[in-house]
Design a protein around this motif. Structure first.
Motif, PDB file in Angstrom:
ATOM      1  N   ASP A  67      13.015   2.330  -7.867  1.00 47.16           N
ATOM      2  CA  ASP A  67      13.149   2.345  -6.409  1.00 47.16           C
ATOM      3  C   ASP A  67      13.846   3.611  -5.926  1.00 47.16           C
ATOM      4  O   ASP A  67      13.578   4.093  -4.822  1.00 47.16           O
ATOM      5  N   ASN A  68      14.716   4.156  -6.762  1.00 49.75           N
ATOM      6  CA  ASN A  68      15.446   5.387  -6.404  1.00 49.75           C
ATOM      7  C   ASN A  68      14.731   6.656  -6.856  1.00 49.75           C
ATOM      8  O   ASN A  68      15.278   7.750  -6.742  1.00 49.75           O
ATOM      9  N   ASP A  70      12.210   9.541  -6.502  1.00 44.30           N
ATOM     10  CA  ASP A  70      11.553  10.173  -5.357  1.00 44.30           C
ATOM     11  C   ASP A  70      10.131  10.652  -5.632  1.00 44.30           C
ATOM     12  O   ASP A  70       9.405  10.998  -4.698  1.00 44.30           O
ATOM     13  N   ASP A  73       5.162   6.989  -5.547  1.00 45.48           N
ATOM     14  CA  ASP A  73       4.767   6.512  -4.220  1.00 45.48           C
ATOM     15  C   ASP A  73       4.990   5.006  -4.121  1.00 45.48           C
ATOM     16  O   ASP A  73       5.317   4.330  -5.105  1.00 45.48           O
ATOM     17  N   GLU A  74       4.794   4.454  -2.943  1.00 49.68           N
ATOM     18  CA  GLU A  74       5.090   3.042  -2.703  1.00 49.68           C
ATOM     19  C   GLU A  74       4.157   2.119  -3.476  1.00 49.68           C
ATOM     20  O   GLU A  74       4.545   1.009  -3.865  1.00 49.68           O
ATOM     21  N   ASN A  75       2.923   2.557  -3.724  1.00 46.97           N
ATOM     22  CA  ASN A  75       1.989   1.733  -4.502  1.00 46.97           C
ATOM     23  C   ASN A  75       2.462   1.574  -5.939  1.00 46.97           C
ATOM     24  O   ASN A  75       2.395   0.476  -6.515  1.00 46.97           O
ATOM     25  N   LYS A  76       2.935   2.673  -6.523  1.00 50.04           N
ATOM     26  CA  LYS A  76       3.467   2.611  -7.892  1.00 50.04           C
ATOM     27  C   LYS A  76       4.697   1.722  -7.945  1.00 50.04           C
ATOM     28  O   LYS A  76       4.860   0.901  -8.857  1.00 50.04           O
ATOM     29  N   LYS A  77       5.565   1.877  -6.986  1.00 47.93           N
ATOM     30  CA  LYS A  77       6.788   1.074  -6.967  1.00 47.93           C
ATOM     31  C   LYS A  77       6.458  -0.415  -6.846  1.00 47.93           C
ATOM     32  O   LYS A  77       7.076  -1.253  -7.510  1.00 47.93           O
ATOM     33  N   ALA A  78       5.470  -0.732  -6.019  1.00 46.58           N
ATOM     34  CA  ALA A  78       5.072  -2.134  -5.853  1.00 46.58           C
ATOM     35  C   ALA A  78       4.497  -2.691  -7.152  1.00 46.58           C
ATOM     36  O   ALA A  78       4.781  -3.840  -7.537  1.00 46.58           O
ATOM     37  N   LYS A  81       7.400  -3.178  -9.632  1.00 52.24           N
ATOM     38  CA  LYS A  81       8.207  -4.330  -9.239  1.00 52.24           C
ATOM     39  C   LYS A  81       7.511  -5.627  -9.650  1.00 52.24           C
ATOM     40  O   LYS A  81       8.149  -6.561 -10.165  1.00 52.24           O
TER      41      LYS A  81
END
Length: 208
Positions: A67-68, A70, A73-78, A81
């Motif tokens: 999550d930290n 940079d 992207d948000e798709n990878k983070k989702a 998770k």
């Protein structure tokens, strides 16, 4: 032009089929061939290899580290998770100056398919998959993958699994050579075809 050059560096002359596949993808047709490599795990061999490395900079990651991050992207983070919340994955990583510079996954339940194929394929009960790894360009050449790879094998063995498996896209010659050099043997091919929303998977055994 740059994308074509990058494909050539990774696949050699095999980049031509990659380009053709990207063309037919635009018409809703996806086709890939995955090479399925296996390695029988040996605890004595793994412990011997572990003794060659210092693991003080390697840790089991939580979602906080991703999550930290940079450069994700948000798709990878989702996706990451979701993996961690499922309990079916373990991920090791290396942090430098509190920044994630390397990570490497293990899947204990599912065989990850290429982008666009959303069908779940379950692993056998005695298998675990060496899932995707990433090293920040500024930290490549430090041997992170080699030593974490051994740690992943030990973790798989500790979870009661007997085999580690790896999948490689057909034509990715450098990756194929790495797996063969690491003692993995090609066991089968998975031929994936998706037309519209329908996915078909054909398994072809490969003789040793």
């Amino acid at each position: 032009m740059k994308k074509s050059w990058d494909l050539y560096k990774q696949y050699g002359l095999g980049f031509i089929p990659r380009i053709l596949k990207s063309v037919i993808r635009r018409f809703g047709v996806l086709r890939e061939t995955l090479l399925y490599f296996e390695k029988d795990l040996n605890s004595e061999d793994i412990e011997k290899r572990l003794s060659k490395y210092n693991y003080s900079d390697v840790k089991v990651l939580s979602f906080n580290e991703f999550d930290n991050c940079d450069y994700l992207d948000e798709n990878k983070k989702a996706l990451y998770k979701k993996r961690l919340e499922s309990g079916d994955y373990t991920v090791f990583g290396v942090l430098k100056d509190q920044q994630l510079v390397y990570y490497s996954w293990i899947s204990f339940k599912h065989l990850g398919l290429p982008f666009g194929f959303n069908t779940d394929v379950s692993l056998s009960k005695d298998e675990a998959l060496l899932e995707d790894s990433f090293c920040h360009p500024n930290y490549r050449g430090n041997g992170y993958h080699a030593k974490v790879n051994v740690l992943r094998l030990k973790t798989i063995l500790q979870r009661g699994k007997k085999k580690a498996v790896v999948q490689v896209l057909n034509g990715n010659t450098p990756a194929i050579k790495v797996q063969q050099k690491s003692g993995f043997k090609l066991k089968k091919k998975l031929i994936l075809t998706k037309i519209g929303s329908k996915t078909n998977i054909k398994t072809v055994s490969v003789n040793d």
